[in-house]
Motif scaffolding. Structure first.
Motif, PDB file in Angstrom:
ATOM      1  N   ALA A 122       3.275   3.185  11.569  1.00 33.25           N
ATOM      2  CA  ALA A 122       2.826   3.128  10.170  1.00 33.25           C
ATOM      3  C   ALA A 122       3.840   2.360   9.316  1.00 33.25           C
ATOM      4  CB  ALA A 122       2.619   4.542   9.630  1.00 33.25           C
ATOM      5  N   GLN A 126       3.718  -1.595   7.389  1.00 28.18           N
ATOM      6  CA  GLN A 126       3.997  -1.889   5.981  1.00 28.18           C
ATOM      7  C   GLN A 126       5.005  -3.035   5.862  1.00 28.18           C
ATOM      8  OE1 GLN A 126       2.742  -0.203   3.331  1.00 28.18           O
ATOM      9  NE2 GLN A 126       1.714   1.511   4.305  1.00 28.18           N
ATOM     10  N   GLY A 176       5.835   9.250   3.192  1.00 28.45           N
ATOM     11  CA  GLY A 176       4.371   9.376   3.197  1.00 28.45           C
ATOM     12  C   GLY A 176       3.832   9.363   4.623  1.00 28.45           C
ATOM     13  N   ARG A 180       1.816  12.219   6.456  1.00 26.33           N
ATOM     14  CA  ARG A 180       0.476  11.932   6.969  1.00 26.33           C
ATOM     15  C   ARG A 180       0.352  12.269   8.450  1.00 26.33           C
ATOM     16  NH1 ARG A 180      -4.212   8.982   6.037  1.00 26.33           N
ATOM     17  NH2 ARG A 180      -4.625   7.158   7.321  1.00 26.33           N
ATOM     18  N   HIS A 181       1.450  12.092   9.178  1.00 22.99           N
ATOM     19  CA  HIS A 181       1.407  12.420  10.604  1.00 22.99           C
ATOM     20  C   HIS A 181       2.007  13.804  10.877  1.00 22.99           C
ATOM     21  CE1 HIS A 181      -0.176   8.500  11.722  1.00 22.99           C
ATOM     22  NE2 HIS A 181       0.547   8.065  10.703  1.00 22.99           N
ATOM     23  N   ILE A 186       4.444  17.789   2.278  1.00 19.43           N
ATOM     24  CA  ILE A 186       4.151  16.735   1.309  1.00 19.43           C
ATOM     25  C   ILE A 186       5.204  16.702   0.188  1.00 19.43           C
ATOM     26  CG2 ILE A 186       2.577  18.140  -0.101  1.00 19.43           C
ATOM     27  CD1 ILE A 186       2.090  14.456   0.843  1.00 19.43           C
ATOM     28  N   VAL A 190       6.212  13.818  -2.636  1.00 19.21           N
ATOM     29  CA  VAL A 190       5.878  13.936  -4.055  1.00 19.21           C
ATOM     30  C   VAL A 190       7.153  13.765  -4.887  1.00 19.21           C
ATOM     31  CG1 VAL A 190       4.966  15.466  -5.834  1.00 19.21           C
ATOM     32  CG2 VAL A 190       3.844  15.347  -3.610  1.00 19.21           C
ATOM     33  N   ALA A 196      10.771   6.883  -6.719  1.00 20.62           N
ATOM     34  CA  ALA A 196      10.315   5.513  -6.475  1.00 20.62           C
ATOM     35  C   ALA A 196       9.652   4.933  -7.728  1.00 20.62           C
ATOM     36  CB  ALA A 196       9.339   5.484  -5.299  1.00 20.62           C
ATOM     37  N   THR A 197       8.805   5.741  -8.384  1.00 17.15           N
ATOM     38  CA  THR A 197       8.145   5.243  -9.590  1.00 17.15           C
ATOM     39  C   THR A 197       9.186   4.978 -10.674  1.00 17.15           C
ATOM     40  OG1 THR A 197       6.292   6.649  -8.983  1.00 17.15           O
ATOM     41  CG2 THR A 197       6.225   5.678 -11.166  1.00 17.15           C
ATOM     42  N   GLN A 231      -1.156   3.338  -7.369  1.00 17.10           N
ATOM     43  CA  GLN A 231      -0.768   4.058  -6.163  1.00 17.10           C
ATOM     44  C   GLN A 231      -0.512   5.529  -6.447  1.00 17.10           C
ATOM     45  OE1 GLN A 231      -1.070   3.604  -3.272  1.00 17.10           O
ATOM     46  NE2 GLN A 231       0.558   4.387  -1.979  1.00 17.10           N
ATOM     47  N   VAL A 232       0.128   5.806  -7.582  1.00 14.71           N
ATOM     48  CA  VAL A 232       0.390   7.206  -7.926  1.00 14.71           C
ATOM     49  C   VAL A 232      -0.940   7.926  -8.127  1.00 14.71           C
ATOM     50  CG1 VAL A 232       1.348   8.737  -9.688  1.00 14.71           C
ATOM     51  CG2 VAL A 232       2.684   6.800  -8.857  1.00 14.71           C
ATOM     52  N   ALA A 238      -5.655  11.350  -3.113  1.00 10.85           N
ATOM     53  CA  ALA A 238      -5.604  11.586  -1.665  1.00 10.85           C
ATOM     54  C   ALA A 238      -5.258  13.050  -1.398  1.00 10.85           C
ATOM     55  CB  ALA A 238      -4.568  10.673  -1.007  1.00 10.85           C
ATOM     56  N   VAL A 263      -3.006   4.294   1.551  1.00  9.21           N
ATOM     57  CA  VAL A 263      -2.213   3.566   2.558  1.00  9.21           C
ATOM     58  C   VAL A 263      -2.202   2.070   2.222  1.00  9.21           C
ATOM     59  CG1 VAL A 263      -2.075   2.867   4.981  1.00  9.21           C
ATOM     60  CG2 VAL A 263      -2.613   5.238   4.409  1.00  9.21           C
ATOM     61  N   GLY A 266      -0.416   1.309  -0.868  1.00  4.87           N
ATOM     62  CA  GLY A 266       0.996   1.505  -0.530  1.00  4.87           C
ATOM     63  C   GLY A 266       1.587   0.220   0.022  1.00  4.87           C
TER      64      GLY A 266
HETATM   65  C1  HEM Z   1       5.100   5.114  -5.712  1.00  4.63           C
HETATM   66  C2  HEM Z   1       4.424   6.064  -5.301  1.00  4.63           C
HETATM   67  C3  HEM Z   1       3.861   6.264  -3.902  1.00  4.63           C
HETATM   68  C4  HEM Z   1       3.887   5.457  -2.797  1.00  4.63           C
HETATM   69  C5  HEM Z   1       4.519   4.081  -2.645  1.00  4.63           C
HETATM   70  C6  HEM Z   1       3.193   6.157  -1.744  1.00  4.63           C
HETATM   71  C7  HEM Z   1       2.972   5.679  -0.467  1.00  4.63           C
HETATM   72  C8  HEM Z   1       2.337   6.346   0.532  1.00  4.63           C
HETATM   73  C9  HEM Z   1       2.001   5.795   1.798  1.00  4.63           C
HETATM   74  C10 HEM Z   1       2.269   4.375   2.218  1.00  4.63           C
HETATM   75  C11 HEM Z   1       1.401   6.770   2.532  1.00  4.63           C
HETATM   76  C12 HEM Z   1       0.839   6.646   3.938  1.00  4.63           C
HETATM   77  C13 HEM Z   1       1.864   6.352   4.927  1.00  4.63           C
HETATM   78  C14 HEM Z   1       1.263   5.908   6.218  1.00  4.63           C
HETATM   79  O1  HEM Z   1       0.999   4.705   6.369  1.00  4.63           O
HETATM   80  O2  HEM Z   1       1.030   6.758   7.075  1.00  4.63           O
HETATM   81  C15 HEM Z   1       1.321   7.930   1.725  1.00  4.63           C
HETATM   82  C16 HEM Z   1       0.748   9.128   2.101  1.00  4.63           C
HETATM   83  C17 HEM Z   1       0.459  10.146   1.225  1.00  4.63           C
HETATM   84  N1  HEM Z   1       0.799  10.205  -0.109  1.00  4.63           N
HETATM   85 FE1  HEM Z   1       1.767   8.801  -1.156  1.00  4.63          FE
HETATM   86  N2  HEM Z   1       2.756   7.370  -2.215  1.00  4.63           N
HETATM   87  C18 HEM Z   1       3.134   7.466  -3.534  1.00  4.63           C
HETATM   88  C19 HEM Z   1       2.900   8.511  -4.393  1.00  4.63           C
HETATM   89  C20 HEM Z   1       2.178   9.640  -4.062  1.00  4.63           C
HETATM   90  C21 HEM Z   1       1.874  10.706  -4.985  1.00  4.63           C
HETATM   91  C22 HEM Z   1       2.271  10.773  -6.462  1.00  4.63           C
HETATM   92  C23 HEM Z   1       1.163  11.622  -4.308  1.00  4.63           C
HETATM   93  C24 HEM Z   1       0.624  12.875  -4.929  1.00  4.63           C
HETATM   94  C25 HEM Z   1       0.529  14.005  -4.455  1.00  4.63           C
HETATM   95  C26 HEM Z   1       1.031  11.157  -2.932  1.00  4.63           C
HETATM   96  C27 HEM Z   1       0.378  11.815  -1.912  1.00  4.63           C
HETATM   97  C28 HEM Z   1       0.268  11.368  -0.633  1.00  4.63           C
HETATM   98  C29 HEM Z   1      -0.411  12.085   0.410  1.00  4.63           C
HETATM   99  C30 HEM Z   1      -1.144  13.429   0.257  1.00  4.63           C
HETATM  100  C31 HEM Z   1      -0.298  11.317   1.571  1.00  4.63           C
HETATM  101  C32 HEM Z   1      -0.859  11.654   2.942  1.00  4.63           C
HETATM  102  C33 HEM Z   1      -2.259  11.229   3.014  1.00  4.63           C
HETATM  103  C34 HEM Z   1      -2.955  11.936   4.127  1.00  4.63           C
HETATM  104  O3  HEM Z   1      -2.903  13.179   4.148  1.00  4.63           O
HETATM  105  O4  HEM Z   1      -3.583  11.270   4.936  1.00  4.63           O
HETATM  106  N3  HEM Z   1       1.661   9.934  -2.832  1.00  4.63           N
HETATM  107  N4  HEM Z   1       1.905   7.662   0.482  1.00  4.63           N
END
Ligand code: HEM
Ligand code: HEM
Lengths: 300, 259
Positions: A122, A126, A176, A180-181, A186, A190, A196-197, A231-232, A238, A263, A266
């Motif tokens: 993953a 990216q 992330g 996810r894996h 989480i 978060v 990051a933001t 993305q946020v 998500a 994703v 992202g």
């Molecule tokens: C700058 C902010 C963020 C970036 C760059 C980012 C990026 C990512 C990426 C790239 C993944 C997937 C990774 C992969 O390829 O397996 C991911 C997964 C995830 N992110 Fe974010 N994320 C951000 C903010 C957030 C926020 C604010 C939340 C809120 C709760 C969040 C919740 C999640 C969740 C729940 C997953 C897993 C998705 C799943 O269960 O399949 N992310 N994030």
């Protein structure tokens, strides 16, 4: 002029890679990774019946093979047509990355999705996408028109932010992917989102406040800040869609839609942060210590 | 590209298989050298029986429909009504189906004979049947594909060796077994992500799965005091102590409540 087609080709290649990231996200969200137990063949064939989740897993392999071929061609083209040595090298690096990525993909199938391999797959996806976007920028006509060299004597140096922001975004991606894996919860992701933001805002606001007159800097900064906000929002969506469908007997379309979008955006966030950094390194003069008058070499 | 993939793949598999595959080998050796306890026979003359039922109280949860449209071959098998998730199946008589009841502890250290007949796990209409099965360690499981579609069978054990194999439409049956006791091993098909079943692997023959009447019978127990466990995929497992004398029959009920 001779390289206009090269640039167009590289942009096409980058778009195909984004599509590949979407295809990969669909595999994970549908839990389809092991629907084809064998590799490199699929059900012992080059083309299995595309039914159920086999469509996502084998489809992903087909798109990946296409991107692999496009990458070989791109590397050879750069090697033949590019004068800049480092660009030629970048082409080879991209080829190495896509090969490693393919091997990680195969290994994760054969070893039944070990978490470190899936997470590595993953993350490398990216980074590979960011590489395709970077090569698109380097091969663009506007890049060839030369840099503008503006001064920035703010503190901390803008170049620090230009390193810090993509680094934070990358750590955020890795957290992330680990979430996810299911390697970690989480929460780190978060919390990482806040950091990051914050970094992205600091970096982009600084560029916009001081250098908004320069197209390449302004546009890259606007792109980065908007894609980060999107993305946020997608991250929250998500997360909520995962919660809402936790009881469902199968992956639900809302969850798949939001997680895959998260994703893919992202990947765009990572790439946008890399592009803004490239623009800063190219166009902003590094603040020099008062006594030093010699010119320093600017990368790129 | 494919060639590069293949070459790199082979090289890395060779490298990785060196470290990855060691575990099962040494595990197999461990098993071979384990002191052999005297093989046990079931003493029918003195054997005790435990029967009972798994009762369910509270609101019966409504199970969701499964959407099989992703694979028309599966959807066609259910042209009447869409199939429902089998996570919680409450029988008409207020009992719970698909509960695995087994003797968790209290048995004498013996090697119980492993039945030579396999237990069947069928894939039909892109659902597993039965949803829950029990086998003895090293007893064969016969996996059958009655569907006109490809399946992959992917058990997710924590103690036994994990594997993932495909089975083509109406393909040859597979005989598989697990070497160690493990309650329970989830099984899934990644082609059809709604497919889910559970296999209970036990070192002895004293187990049962509740069916449409929610009852269970465990026969042939030597006299003694046992802990019986009732396992359900959604609700927390329940333990009950029971003492049986020679030829005695006892009734034990497990009360499950809607959560
Ligand atoms: C700058 C902010 C963020 C970036 C760059 C980012 C990026 C990512 C990426 C790239 C993944 C997937 C990774 C992969 O390829 O397996 C991911 C997964 C995830 N992110 Fe974010 N994320 C951000 C903010 C957030 C926020 C604010 C939340 C809120 C709760 C969040 C919740 C999640 C969740 C729940 C997953 C897993 C998705 C799943 O269960 O399949 N992310 N994030
Ligand atoms: C060569 C370029 C490739 C790229 C850029 C790529 C990209 C991706 C991406 C972005 C994901 C989603 C990760 C996530 O959502 O967390 C993914 C998942 C996956 N990819 Fe690839 N992939 C490539 C090649 C391959 C190949 C050749 C295979 C061969 C079998 C493969 C097998 C998989 C599997 C099985 C998953 C699911 C992993 C899981 O659910 O844990 N990939 N890929």
């Amino acid at each position: 002029m001779k390289n206009v087609w090269l640039h167009r080709y590289v942009v096409l290649w980058a778009f195909c890679t984004l599509f590949l990231v979407v295809a990969g996200g669909l595999v994970t969200s549908h839990d389809a990774g092991l629907s084809v137990p064998d590799w490199p063949l699929s059900y012992g064939k080059l083309m299995p019946t595309m039914e159920g989740n086999i469509f996502y897993e084998h489809g992903h392999r087909m798109v990946a093979t296409t991107v692999g071929l496009l990458t070989i061609f791109m590397a050879v083209w750069l090697w033949r047509a590019e004068d800049r040595r480092w660009m030629q090298n970048l082409g080879w690096i991209a080829l190495l990355a896509v090969t490693a990525q393919g091997v990680l993909g195969g290994l994760t199938v054969i070893f039944l999705l070990p978490r470190p391999v899936s997470i590595g797959h993953a993350c490398l996806a990216q980074l590979f996408f960011s590489t395709t976007v970077a090569i698109s920028v380097f091969s663009s006509p506007s890049w060839k028109r030369g840099s503008i060299m503006v001064d920035d004597d703010g503190a901390p140096p803008l170049h620090w932010l230009a390193i810090g922001a993509p680094l934070c975004v990358f750590i955020q991606l890795a957290l992330g992917a680990a979430a996810r894996h299911q390697a970690i919860g989480i929460l780190p992701h978060v919390a990482g989102a806040v950091v990051a933001t914050g970094m992205v805002l600091w970096f982009t606001v600084r560029v916009l406040m001081r250098h908004a007159d320069y197209d390449s800097l302004r546009r890259s900064a606007l792109a980065l800040v908007s894609v980060t906000f999107l993305q946020v929002f997608l991250g929250i969506a998500a997360y909520m869609s995962r919660l809402a469908t936790a009881e469902a007997p199968q992956p639900m379309p809302v969850m798949v839609g939001f997680t895959v979008a998260h994703v893919a955006v992202g990947a765009l966030t990572m790439a946008a942060s890399v592009v803004l950094s490239i623009q800063v390194f190219r166009n902003v003069r590094r603040p020099m210590p008062a006594m030093q008058t010699a010119r320093i070499a600017i990368p790129f | 590209m494919k060639k590069i993939y293949i070459c790199l793949g082979i090289v890395s598999i060779l490298t990785f298989s060196g470290c990855g595959k060691k575990e099962p080998e040494s595990a197999a050796k461990e098993e071979a050298t384990a002191p052999a306890t005297a093989p046990a026979t079931i003493d029918d003359a003195n054997a005790a029986t435990v029967t009972g039922k798994v009762a369910f109280s509270g609101d019966k949860p409504t199970m969701r429909n499964i959407d099989m449209s992703a694979n028309p071959a599966c959807a066609r098998a259910h042209s009447g009504a869409p199939p429902k998730s089998e996570e919680v199946v409450v029988n008409d008589n207020g009992t719970l189906k698909n509960v695995f009841v087994w003797v968790k502890s209290g048995l004498p250290e013996r090697q119980w004979p492993v039945p030579s007949t396999p237990v069947e796990l069928t894939q039909k209409g892109c659902m597993y049947g039965p949803h829950v099965i029990g086998v003895m360690a090293n007893q064969n499981i016969k996996i059958v594909n009655n569907d006109p579609t490809n399946h992959n069978i992917h058990p997710l054990p924590k103690i036994n060796q994990e594997w993932n194999e495909s089975q083509p439409p109406k393909g040859e049956d597979k005989l598989k077994r697990f070497a160690r006791e493990e309650v329970m091993i989830p099984v899934k098909c990644n082609v059809h992500p709604w497919m889910r079943s559970y296999i209970g692997v036990v070192n002895h023959p004293f187990f049962a799965v509740t069916g449409d009447d929610g009852t269970f019978t465990i026969k042939g127990l030597p006299p003694g005091t046992y802990t019986l466990e009732a396992w359900h995929e959604k609700y927390a497992p329940q333990d009950v102590q029971v003492t049986v004398g020679a030829k005695e029959s006892k009734t034990v009920d497990f009360p499950f409540k809607a959560s």
